[in-house]
Design a protein around this motif. Structure first.
Motif, PDB file in Angstrom:
ATOM      1  N   THR A 196     -21.164 -59.427 -55.681  1.00 57.99           N
ATOM      2  CA  THR A 196     -20.770 -60.808 -55.899  1.00 57.99           C
ATOM      3  C   THR A 196     -19.607 -61.204 -54.996  1.00 57.99           C
ATOM      4  O   THR A 196     -18.917 -60.362 -54.429  1.00 57.99           O
ATOM      5  N   ILE A 197     -19.422 -62.513 -54.854  1.00 58.80           N
ATOM      6  CA  ILE A 197     -18.250 -63.099 -54.216  1.00 58.80           C
ATOM      7  C   ILE A 197     -17.548 -63.939 -55.275  1.00 58.80           C
ATOM      8  O   ILE A 197     -18.188 -64.742 -55.966  1.00 58.80           O
ATOM      9  N   ILE A 198     -16.247 -63.779 -55.427  1.00 56.09           N
ATOM     10  CA  ILE A 198     -15.462 -64.590 -56.340  1.00 56.09           C
ATOM     11  C   ILE A 198     -14.540 -65.462 -55.490  1.00 56.09           C
ATOM     12  O   ILE A 198     -13.615 -64.963 -54.849  1.00 56.09           O
ATOM     13  N   GLY A 199     -14.808 -66.757 -55.460  1.00 57.89           N
ATOM     14  CA  GLY A 199     -14.086 -67.636 -54.546  1.00 57.89           C
ATOM     15  C   GLY A 199     -14.504 -67.345 -53.129  1.00 57.89           C
ATOM     16  O   GLY A 199     -15.643 -67.598 -52.748  1.00 57.89           O
ATOM     17  N   TYR A 200     -13.619 -66.762 -52.339  1.00 61.91           N
ATOM     18  CA  TYR A 200     -13.995 -66.365 -50.981  1.00 61.91           C
ATOM     19  C   TYR A 200     -13.898 -64.861 -50.784  1.00 61.91           C
ATOM     20  O   TYR A 200     -14.110 -64.359 -49.684  1.00 61.91           O
ATOM     21  N   ARG A 201     -13.611 -64.109 -51.860  1.00 67.07           N
ATOM     22  CA  ARG A 201     -13.400 -62.674 -51.745  1.00 67.07           C
ATOM     23  C   ARG A 201     -14.622 -61.893 -52.236  1.00 67.07           C
ATOM     24  O   ARG A 201     -14.956 -61.949 -53.420  1.00 67.07           O
ATOM     25  N   PRO A 202     -15.302 -61.160 -51.362  1.00 61.95           N
ATOM     26  CA  PRO A 202     -16.386 -60.273 -51.821  1.00 61.95           C
ATOM     27  C   PRO A 202     -15.838 -59.201 -52.757  1.00 61.95           C
ATOM     28  O   PRO A 202     -14.732 -58.696 -52.559  1.00 61.95           O
ATOM     29  N   GLU A 325     -14.936 -72.232 -48.311  1.00 59.31           N
ATOM     30  CA  GLU A 325     -15.742 -72.618 -49.463  1.00 59.31           C
ATOM     31  C   GLU A 325     -15.036 -73.625 -50.361  1.00 59.31           C
ATOM     32  O   GLU A 325     -15.682 -74.269 -51.184  1.00 59.31           O
ATOM     33  N   PHE A 326     -13.701 -73.707 -50.262  1.00 63.74           N
ATOM     34  CA  PHE A 326     -12.906 -74.570 -51.117  1.00 63.74           C
ATOM     35  C   PHE A 326     -13.209 -74.308 -52.593  1.00 63.74           C
ATOM     36  O   PHE A 326     -13.354 -75.227 -53.400  1.00 63.74           O
ATOM     37  N   ALA A 327     -13.343 -73.011 -52.914  1.00 67.33           N
ATOM     38  CA  ALA A 327     -13.726 -72.592 -54.255  1.00 67.33           C
ATOM     39  C   ALA A 327     -12.775 -71.532 -54.802  1.00 67.33           C
ATOM     40  O   ALA A 327     -13.168 -70.694 -55.614  1.00 67.33           O
ATOM     41  N   SER A 328     -11.505 -71.552 -54.362  1.00 70.65           N
ATOM     42  CA  SER A 328     -10.507 -70.607 -54.848  1.00 70.65           C
ATOM     43  C   SER A 328      -9.995 -71.043 -56.220  1.00 70.65           C
ATOM     44  O   SER A 328     -10.215 -72.187 -56.637  1.00 70.65           O
ATOM     45  N   PRO A 329      -9.296 -70.160 -56.956  1.00 67.63           N
ATOM     46  CA  PRO A 329      -8.824 -70.517 -58.297  1.00 67.63           C
ATOM     47  C   PRO A 329      -8.000 -71.797 -58.304  1.00 67.63           C
ATOM     48  O   PRO A 329      -7.073 -71.961 -57.506  1.00 67.63           O
ATOM     49  N   GLU A 369       1.936 -72.538 -53.547  1.00 67.15           N
ATOM     50  CA  GLU A 369       0.658 -73.213 -53.746  1.00 67.15           C
ATOM     51  C   GLU A 369      -0.193 -73.089 -52.492  1.00 67.15           C
ATOM     52  O   GLU A 369       0.269 -73.345 -51.382  1.00 67.15           O
ATOM     53  N   GLY A 370      -1.450 -72.698 -52.651  1.00 64.24           N
ATOM     54  CA  GLY A 370      -2.333 -72.553 -51.514  1.00 64.24           C
ATOM     55  C   GLY A 370      -2.918 -73.879 -51.061  1.00 64.24           C
ATOM     56  O   GLY A 370      -3.275 -74.730 -51.878  1.00 64.24           O
ATOM     57  N   GLU A 371      -3.020 -74.041 -49.735  1.00 62.55           N
ATOM     58  CA  GLU A 371      -3.623 -75.229 -49.142  1.00 62.55           C
ATOM     59  C   GLU A 371      -4.514 -74.809 -47.981  1.00 62.55           C
ATOM     60  O   GLU A 371      -4.239 -73.807 -47.309  1.00 62.55           O
ATOM     61  N   ASP A 372      -5.563 -75.572 -47.726  1.00 58.41           N
ATOM     62  CA  ASP A 372      -6.421 -75.310 -46.572  1.00 58.41           C
ATOM     63  C   ASP A 372      -7.138 -76.586 -46.151  1.00 58.41           C
ATOM     64  O   ASP A 372      -7.225 -77.550 -46.910  1.00 58.41           O
ATOM     65  N   TRP A 373      -7.619 -76.597 -44.916  1.00 56.76           N
ATOM     66  CA  TRP A 373      -8.411 -77.716 -44.427  1.00 56.76           C
ATOM     67  C   TRP A 373      -9.404 -77.217 -43.381  1.00 56.76           C
ATOM     68  O   TRP A 373      -9.227 -76.155 -42.800  1.00 56.76           O
TER      69      TRP A 373
END
Length: 422
Positions: A196-202, A325-329, A369-373
């Protein structure tokens, strides 16, 4: 590898797949009447530069070039109330350029530090049975579901081994269910259990040989509106529920559309990777007029963990894009996108699109706080006439930046051509 050896392997893949269909059909004319076969050639260049690397990896670049072939064979069904048939898929990947210090692009087997083999191939067959408008398949499968999206974003697609049931007995209503026992990844010839992948981490600490799913989609309002309800279980790792709503509405010269969905995921059974808590909401709205299409998306993660899915699939989340993926916690993200079809200007076959996504509020496990674009630019063209008619060319350029994960600059060049064999 010589050209002669390459085409010998390709011919072998075609002949083996065709033999599977021909042997099964024998004198059953119905199998041939509905049979079809296509062969797609893919020439794929992939380059990904890493900077501000987060984690133990020291790899600064993944760059490979490969040639792929995808053979799809589908028989018809034997006559009678119960019809039988066979489907087959043949996959062949050939290394054109790679080295251990820039391996791991996903085009070829092996990761960073591993020499890629000259080629890899796979032949998979599925038996199928049809009663009325219900089809059961057992063998090599390529399901495309809200809880398991078909992933075809590298040289070759991934496949699964198991059984699936699809029923369309009631107009507008599709019922599906199945169990998958193993997977063949996009850059592997063999098969194995599912991680599985959780967020962006396999997460490879545990695997499962059972992925169970069931769901329904119902389309109504002249098929402009649809709703879906789904359940999935990666046994002893996670289970997941999904609801969706889609609608398309003509309004004068415009067509407005909405795509909304919600996932709820928790740990399952023996909890082989521990507890899991994720709820994901996504929305993507669009407005189309002539060759112009405008998109606006919003996506939000809730719970203690990122969004779970099978390794290494994508998901139908509205803000899932090629690199991030913009799917982190706890992540919240917005998307702006614009596509243009140049057929509206008298240039059919030429399309282009650009999108920008911004995410924040990520729980990084620290005080920060994490940020990404990410910014994506895609241009594609399919030759419309002449000797190269049907040849597709696609270029993708990506810039992705983050303060909690590795920065990426990416380029892809993809050439495709499909032959209809019969």
């Amino acid at each position: 590898m010589t050209d002669k050896a390459m085409f010998s392997r390709l011919a072998l893949a075609i002949s083996l797949g065709a033999a599977g269909v021909q042997t099964a059909q024998a004198a059953e004319e119905g199998l041939l009447a509905g049979a079809s076969a296509t062969l797609q050639a893919r020439n794929y260049y992939f380059s990904r530069d890493f900077s501000d690397i987060v984690g133990p990896s020291t790899q600064s670049k993944a760059e490979e070039w490969a040639q792929g072939f995808v053979l799809n064979l589908q028989s018809g069904y034997t006559p009678g109330p119960v019809g039988f048939g066979i489907d087959a898929i043949g996959l062949l990947g050939i290394k054109l350029d790679s080295s251990p210090d820039r391996a791991g692009s996903g085009l070829l087997p092996g990761g960073y530090g591993d020499p890629a083999p000259d080629d890899y191939s796979r032949l998979g067959v599925a038996a199928k049975l049809r009663v009325s408008n219900t089809v059961l398949k057992v063998g090599e499968l390529q399901p495309n579901l809200p809880v398991l999206t078909l992933t075809d974003n590298r040289l070759l697609p991934n496949t699964y081994q198991g059984a699936s049931l699809v029923s369309n007995e009631i107009e507008g209503l599709t019922l599906q269910g199945g169990q998958l026992r193993s997977t063949s990844l996009r850059n592997e010839a063999g098969d194995g259990e599912m991680a599985t992948i959780i967020g962006y981490r396999p997460n490879f600490s545990a695997t499962s040989d059972r992925f169970n799913y069931a769901g329904t989609d119902y389309a109504f309002n002249a098929k402009r509106t649809s709703v879906g309800l789904w359940y999935a279980q990666l046994e002893d790792i996670y289970n997941q529920r999904h609801v969706s709503f889609k609608h398309s509405q003509p309004l004068g010269d415009w067509t407005l559309a909405a795509n909304l969905g919600y996932y709820d995921s928790t740990e399952d059974g023996d909890q082989l990777i521990g507890r899991l808590d994720n709820q994901a909401f996504y929305s993507l709205f669009s407005a189309r007029r002539g060759g112009h299409t405008f998109y606006l998306g919003y996506q939000a993660m809730y719970g203690d963990d990122g969004f779970p899915r099978l390794f290494v699939t994508v998901s139908p989340l509205g803000n899932e894009v090629p690199t991030y993926e913009f799917a982190s916690p706890d992540e919240r993200s917005w998307q702006l996108r614009y596509d243009y079809d140049f057929a509206a200007m008298g240039v059919p076959g030429l399309v282009a699109g650009v999108r920008y996504l911004k995410g924040d509020n990520v729980d990084t496990g620290s005080a920060r706080e994490g940020e990404d674009w990410e910014r994506d630019l895609d241009v594609g063209y399919v030759v419309q006439s002449g000797a190269l008619r049907g040849l597709g060319v696609r270029v993708r350029n990506v810039t992705a930046r983050s303060n909690y994960r590795t920065d990426i600059d990416e380029n892809r060049l993809i050439l495709t051509y499909t032959w209809t064999l019969f």
